[in-house]
Design an enzyme around this catalytic site. Structure first.
Site, PDB file in Angstrom:
ATOM      1  N   ASN A  87       0.823  -1.211   0.000  1.00 16.21           N
ATOM      2  CA  ASN A  87       0.000   0.000   0.000  1.00 16.21           C
ATOM      3  C   ASN A  87       0.855   1.259   0.000  1.00 16.21           C
ATOM      4  O   ASN A  87       1.933   1.292   0.596  1.00 16.21           O
ATOM      5  CB  ASN A  87      -0.934   0.012   1.212  1.00 16.21           C
ATOM      6  CG  ASN A  87      -1.978  -1.076   1.111  1.00 16.21           C
ATOM      7  OD1 ASN A  87      -2.151  -1.658   0.039  1.00 16.21           O
ATOM      8  ND2 ASN A  87      -2.657  -1.348   2.193  1.00 16.21           N
ATOM      9  N   HIS A 104       5.876  -0.309  -2.567  1.00  9.07           N
ATOM     10  CA  HIS A 104       5.503   0.512  -3.722  1.00  9.07           C
ATOM     11  C   HIS A 104       5.503   2.000  -3.414  1.00  9.07           C
ATOM     12  O   HIS A 104       4.919   2.777  -4.158  1.00  9.07           O
ATOM     13  CB  HIS A 104       4.131   0.074  -4.247  1.00  9.07           C
ATOM     14  CG  HIS A 104       4.130  -1.358  -4.719  1.00  9.07           C
ATOM     15  ND1 HIS A 104       3.008  -2.138  -4.788  1.00  9.07           N
ATOM     16  CD2 HIS A 104       5.154  -2.154  -5.151  1.00  9.07           C
ATOM     17  CE1 HIS A 104       3.330  -3.349  -5.234  1.00  9.07           C
ATOM     18  NE2 HIS A 104       4.626  -3.390  -5.451  1.00  9.07           N
TER      19      HIS A 104
END
Ligand code: NAD
Length: 226
Positions: A87, A104
């Site tokens: 997330n 990410h």
């Protein structure tokens, strides 16, 4: 202290009101990944990419950690808990988790387009077009775009190989290389999965087919009682 490694995806933040990517009401129903979340998109139309992530950031700032994020904090009373999240929100940290790897990136931060490994804070909720970084590059969201290398994979793989318990929450396990992390968890390690939908995993795993808020509590209750 035994080590619990937790791999989380968009589903853990769904009950905080942040859209997942692949559910029918997910984000990719409204946007094309090629337009907003690839390196080419950034080169072609940085303003569109900034707008997309400015909207994501506003959603994240408004959202609050939910029961699942909080239960993982409780687990720290007894275990060395390491969270690996796909997330880009910061709800694990805001709940109080102390060890979080963002595979990410983190939408609340920015970085120079010449150095993707050095995050800077963003004042407020908007990253404007044309802000120059100290190294002369242009500031972009601190996000690993879909076709870019994932620098945090190495430490994440290392953590998975050291797990005493492994928990997967709210990920469809289709985005690689993150989805391959489970292969680094030794076969003898007890694994748990929480997701309201069926997720294919090629190993022995205890599955809770329910939402994160209730499912994570059950896994944490079990680990706390050991
Ligand atoms: P995904 O959208 O592919 O999968 C989401 C999974 O969550 C599905 O398996 C779905 O069944 C499950 N889910 C839905 N509601 C749930 C709930 N209440 N409780 C538990 N599970 C629930 O997302 P992904 O696997 O994380 O991979 C896609 C990419 O999306 C990642 O790279 C991530 O960076 C990005 N993403 C992040 C956020 C965020 O930061 N919150 C939001 C959307 C997408």
């Amino acid at each position: 202290m035994k080590k619990v490694v937790v791999l989380t995806g968009a589903g853990i933040s769904a009950e905080s009101g942040i859209s997942t990517f692949r559910d029918s009401d997910g984000l990719w129903e409204q946007y094309r990944v090629e337009d907003v979340a690839t390196h080419e998109a950034w080169e072609r139309n940085p303003k569109l990419v900034l707008d997309f992530y400015n909207a994501r950031r506003k959603d994240v700032i408004k959202a609050q950690p939910n029961e699942a994020h909080k239960q993982l904090v409780r687990l720290e009373e007894k275990y060395d808990v390491r969270i690996i999240t796909q997330n880009i929100d910061n709800l694990h940290e805001r709940a109080g988790s102390t060890n979080v790897i963002h595979l990410h990136g983190d939408v609340t931060k920015c970085c120079s387009d010449r150095n993707l490994n050095k995050p800077y804070p963003i004042e407020g909720d908007t990253l404007s077009y044309g802000i120059t970084a100290p190294d002369g590059g242009m500031m972009r969201p601190f996000i690993v775009f879909f076709n870019e290398p994932v620098p945090m994979m190495e430490p994440a793989m290392e953590l998975c190989s050291q797990a005493d318990y492994f928990i997967i929450v709210g990920t469809s396990l289709v985005v690689y290389p993150a989805a391959g992390l489970i292969n680094f968890v030794p076969k003898s390690v007890p694994c748990y999965l929480v997701d309201p939908k069926e997720v294919r995993v090629s190993r022995n795993i205890t599955v809770y087919t329910e939402k994160a808020g209730t499912g994570v509590k059950k896994v944490v209750d079990e680990l706390m009682s050991l």
